[in-house]
Design a protein around this motif. Structure first.
Motif: not given
Ligand code: IMP
Ligand code: MG
Length: 182
Positions: A96, A114-115, A122-126, A118
């Motif tokens: 994450d 972020v794009e 990556a499992r998640s992107v914040k 992803k």
């Protein structure tokens, strides 16, 4: 250096309280994750914020760095994103990622990044930013964690520079206009 600052926008004490607040939010939101949280510092401007924030987060994290630039010299963004230092990891599917940024201006850097992360798997992107200038947005972008929303002023200090100067100031200030007009 301090003589070039018109006024302080965010004091050291206010920065400290803000970073503590964000760290607590991150600890709360990522509490139930058993896998790795990666704090991804965007060089160079975010290095001071990253250093402070990582010390206040209590859950385990990994850290890494990317260098991205949307800026030429001066106070205006060029609009083009260059990746100057990439993230080379084979375990993105288990990560994450929380991107740590100093300031969001047009929004181009973070929406691109972020794009990119992803797509890389990556499992998640914040995203987490110390400062946000929403009045300056060119692309639609909303960060997940924000320190302070600020008006459309060019700021320096706490990692932020003007032509590579002022990064070491411990507070965030507005530059005197005469500094960048000549
Ligand atoms: P964006 O892609 O336009 O959102 O650009 C964000 C980047 O521009 C930040 O990471 C900074 O490096 C830079 N930037 C934007 N506004 C300022 C400012 O007021 N002072 C210093 N750097 C800034
Ligand atoms: Mg930056």
């Amino acid at each position: 250096m301090k003589n070039d600052i018109a006024y302080t926008l965010v004091s050291e004490a206010e920065i400290d309280a803000t970073v503590s607040r964000i760290a607590a939010e991150i600890d709360r939101d990522y509490a139930d994750r058993s896998k790795g949280l990666l704090l991804l510092c965007i060089l160079k401007g975010s290095v001071v914020f990253m250093g402070d924030l990582m010390k206040k987060i209590e859950r385990p994290v990994e850290i890494d760095f990317m260098k991205v630039s949307s800026y030429g010299s001066g106070t205006a963004s060029s609009g083009k994103i260059n990746i100057m230092l990439d993230l080379h990891r084979s375990d993105l599917a288990n990560l994450d990622i929380l991107v740590i940024e100093d300031i969001i201006d047009s929004g181009r850097t973070l929406s691109y990044l972020v794009e990119y992360l992803k797509l890389a798997g990556a499992r998640s992107v914040k995203t987490c930013t110390m400062l946000d200038k929403p009045d300056r947005r060119v692309v639609d972008f909303t960060p997940d964690y924000v320190g302070k929303i600020i008006p459309d002023e060019f700021v320096v200090g706490y990692g932020l520079d003007y032509d590579e100067k002022y990064r070491t100031l411990p507070f965030i200030g507005v530059l005197k206009e005469e500094v960048y007009s000549n």
